[in-house]
Design a protein around this motif. Structure first.
Motif, mmCIF file in Angstrom:
data_model
loop_
_atom_site.group_PDB
_atom_site.id
_atom_site.type_symbol
_atom_site.label_atom_id
_atom_site.label_comp_id
_atom_site.label_asym_id
_atom_site.label_seq_id
_atom_site.Cartn_x
_atom_site.Cartn_y
_atom_site.Cartn_z
ATOM 1 N N ARG A 99 0.834 -1.203 -0.108
ATOM 2 C CA ARG A 99 -0.072 0.005 0.063
ATOM 3 C C ARG A 99 1.053 1.151 0.091
ATOM 4 N NH1 ARG A 99 -0.349 1.587 5.168
ATOM 5 N NH2 ARG A 99 0.432 0.038 6.774
ATOM 6 N N VAL A 100 2.229 1.118 -0.306
ATOM 7 C CA VAL A 100 2.929 2.413 -0.582
ATOM 8 C C VAL A 100 2.318 3.154 -1.558
ATOM 9 C CG1 VAL A 100 4.422 1.677 -2.192
ATOM 10 C CG2 VAL A 100 5.480 3.067 -0.250
ATOM 11 N N ASN A 101 2.724 4.536 -1.248
ATOM 12 C CA ASN A 101 2.593 5.705 -2.261
ATOM 13 C C ASN A 101 3.685 5.437 -3.306
ATOM 14 O OD1 ASN A 101 2.447 8.188 -3.699
ATOM 15 N ND2 ASN A 101 1.603 9.139 -1.853
ATOM 16 N N VAL A 102 3.490 4.722 -4.347
ATOM 17 C CA VAL A 102 4.664 4.734 -5.441
ATOM 18 C C VAL A 102 5.061 5.990 -6.027
ATOM 19 C CG1 VAL A 102 5.432 3.457 -7.677
ATOM 20 C CG2 VAL A 102 3.525 2.641 -5.989
ATOM 21 N N GLY A 103 4.385 6.909 -6.211
ATOM 22 C CA GLY A 103 4.797 8.266 -6.508
ATOM 23 C C GLY A 103 5.643 8.828 -5.436
ATOM 24 N N ARG A 104 5.425 8.728 -4.289
ATOM 25 C CA ARG A 104 6.199 9.217 -3.255
ATOM 26 C C ARG A 104 7.621 8.500 -3.118
ATOM 27 N NH1 ARG A 104 6.317 12.752 0.319
ATOM 28 N NH2 ARG A 104 4.123 13.138 0.207
ATOM 29 N N HIS A 106 8.897 6.648 -5.761
ATOM 30 C CA HIS A 106 9.745 7.128 -6.832
ATOM 31 C C HIS A 106 10.613 8.493 -6.519
ATOM 32 C CE1 HIS A 106 8.996 3.984 -9.529
ATOM 33 N NE2 HIS A 106 8.057 4.247 -10.073
ATOM 34 N N LEU A 107 9.765 9.365 -5.955
ATOM 35 C CA LEU A 107 10.541 10.869 -5.704
ATOM 36 C C LEU A 107 11.527 10.640 -4.737
ATOM 37 C CD1 LEU A 107 7.245 13.072 -5.225
ATOM 38 C CD2 LEU A 107 8.835 13.071 -7.145
ATOM 39 N N ARG A 111 15.520 10.934 -5.625
ATOM 40 C CA ARG A 111 16.539 12.020 -4.894
ATOM 41 C C ARG A 111 17.551 11.389 -3.996
ATOM 42 N NH1 ARG A 111 12.181 15.327 -1.655
ATOM 43 N NH2 ARG A 111 11.155 15.742 -3.471
ATOM 44 N N THR B 27 -4.428 4.974 -5.357
ATOM 45 C CA THR B 27 -3.781 3.671 -5.001
ATOM 46 C C THR B 27 -2.195 3.587 -5.011
ATOM 47 O OG1 THR B 27 -4.169 2.642 -6.986
ATOM 48 C CG2 THR B 27 -5.811 2.493 -5.368
ATOM 49 N N SER B 28 -1.661 4.318 -5.930
ATOM 50 C CA SER B 28 -0.246 4.439 -6.334
ATOM 51 C C SER B 28 0.543 5.476 -6.073
ATOM 52 C CB SER B 28 -0.056 3.749 -7.622
ATOM 53 O OG SER B 28 -0.162 4.698 -8.536
ATOM 54 N N GLY B 29 -0.348 6.873 -6.071
ATOM 55 C CA GLY B 29 0.361 8.168 -5.887
ATOM 56 C C GLY B 29 0.990 8.457 -7.164
ATOM 57 N N MET B 30 0.740 7.937 -8.253
ATOM 58 C CA MET B 30 1.193 8.322 -9.675
ATOM 59 C C MET B 30 -0.052 9.273 -10.432
ATOM 60 S SD MET B 30 4.241 6.040 -10.128
ATOM 61 C CE MET B 30 4.050 4.745 -11.139
ATOM 62 N N ALA B 48 1.933 12.941 -5.768
ATOM 63 C CA ALA B 48 2.333 12.026 -4.475
ATOM 64 C C ALA B 48 1.990 12.779 -3.082
ATOM 65 C CB ALA B 48 3.835 11.883 -4.547
ATOM 66 N N THR B 51 -1.818 12.577 -2.666
ATOM 67 C CA THR B 51 -2.372 10.963 -2.248
ATOM 68 C C THR B 51 -2.201 10.855 -0.815
ATOM 69 O OG1 THR B 51 -1.637 10.274 -4.569
ATOM 70 C CG2 THR B 51 -1.875 8.600 -2.633
ATOM 71 N N ARG B 55 -5.873 9.712 1.184
ATOM 72 C CA ARG B 55 -5.570 8.550 2.083
ATOM 73 C C ARG B 55 -5.866 8.960 3.577
ATOM 74 N NH1 ARG B 55 -0.480 4.967 0.156
ATOM 75 N NH2 ARG B 55 -0.992 4.558 -1.870
#
Lengths: 176, 124
Positions: A99-104, A106-107, A111, B27-30, B48, B51, B55
């Motif tokens: 359930r991780v925020n994949v966007g975060r 990646h960021l 970095r 669900t993914s933050g993308m 991100a 999100t 949530r």
């Protein structure tokens, strides 16, 4: 040893920034652990696997003309494994819950990759600019490990087996 | 029914004061799509971060035992409004529209109304 400490501090910072992170590992591209914060895993095995998967990833980006390798995301039923390039000699592998925020992820991963690349680069050029005593006292495993840049990234080191000094004598009665 | 590109374009063209818009999978933050933004305003970062906002709110509602749905979330800054509108229906499950408005040029009531219309027409 200073590099390991700095990289480890970076990994711990990552854990604070991504709550669903379950482990992180910085390794050289040929599979040696630089620093790890991955309880419950086998860091050496993970670093070796990262090197192996990286070899395929490099060839994949190369074959499809996608430029230099940047990152790799693997998703299992219960979570993610993400690998980010950290300069030409190191990589960062992150383990995260499903359930991780994949966007975060990646960021922060990108970095951190850049930061670890800087730390590693600073360590490689470090001896000329100071810390002579530190290095003379204890040779840095990282420096010896990443010194071999002659072979292309993503290929495995070729090891020529040394012939034994003398033929091993067959054990008496070993085959009966 | 409008596709993603059309909807994002419509957000920026038909809503007064809109400077950036994104469709985000929380669900993914993308981000599924972004439009506008600038070097100083990275929409990937916004996707991100927001999100986590969505949530967090959903989790809070669950803890409070509220059997409701979030229609939209408004964040008011000094010079900007940020609007988050959750998509409804099968195809939009787990997605939200994110809109950045310049508060000096925007009409909040109108912006919400327009965003609702754009969301209803959007087919992902």
């Amino acid at each position: 040893m200073a590099v390991e400490t700095d990289v480890l501090a970076e990994l711990q910072r990552l854990r604070n920034r991504i709550p669903q992170l379950t482990g992180s590992l910085a390794a050289t591209v040929d599979g040696l652990v630089l620093a790890q914060d991955a309880p419950g895993t086998e860091p050496e095995g993970l670093a070796a696997l990262t090197a192996a998967v990286l070899g395929v990833a490099y060839r994949m980006t190369d074959a499809t003309e996608r430029g230099d390798f940047r990152e790799l995301l693997v998703r299992g039923a219960d979570g993610y494994v993400a690998t980010y390039a950290a300069g030409p000699t190191a990589v960062l592998t992150l383990l995260a819950e499903g359930r991780v925020n994949v966007g975060r992820l990646h960021l922060e991963g990108r970095r951190s990759g850049v930061r670890i690349a800087d730390l590693v680069a600073a360590a490689r050029t470090g001896p000329e600019t100071g810390r002579q005593g530190d290095r003379a006292r204890k040779p840095d495993r990282l420096l010896t490990a990443s010194a071999d840049t002659s072979r292309p990234i993503g290929t495995l080191p070729v090891r020529t087996p040394q012939p034994p000094p003398r033929r091993p004598r067959p054990q008496a009665g070993g085959n009966r | 029914m409008a596709n993603l590109e059309t909807s994002l374009k419509e957000c920026l063209s038909s809503i007064d004061g809109a400077t950036a818009a994104a469709l985000v999978d929380y669900t993914s933050g993308m981000a599924l799509g972004t439009l506008g933004g600038s070097k100083n305003f990275n929409l990937e970062v916004a996707a991100a971060g927001n999100t986590d906002v969505v949530r967090s709110k959903l989790r809070t509602m669950e803890h409070l035992g509220l059997k409701e749905e979030i229609e939209d979330i408004l964040i008011t800054l000094n010079t900007q409004y940020h609007l988050i509108r959750l998509l409804k229906g099968r195809s939009g499950n787990g997605l939200f529209l994110y809109l950045v408005l310049e508060s000096s040029r925007a009409n909040l009531a109108m912006a919400r109304h327009q965003l609702r219309r754009i969301e209803a027409e959007l087919d992902v």
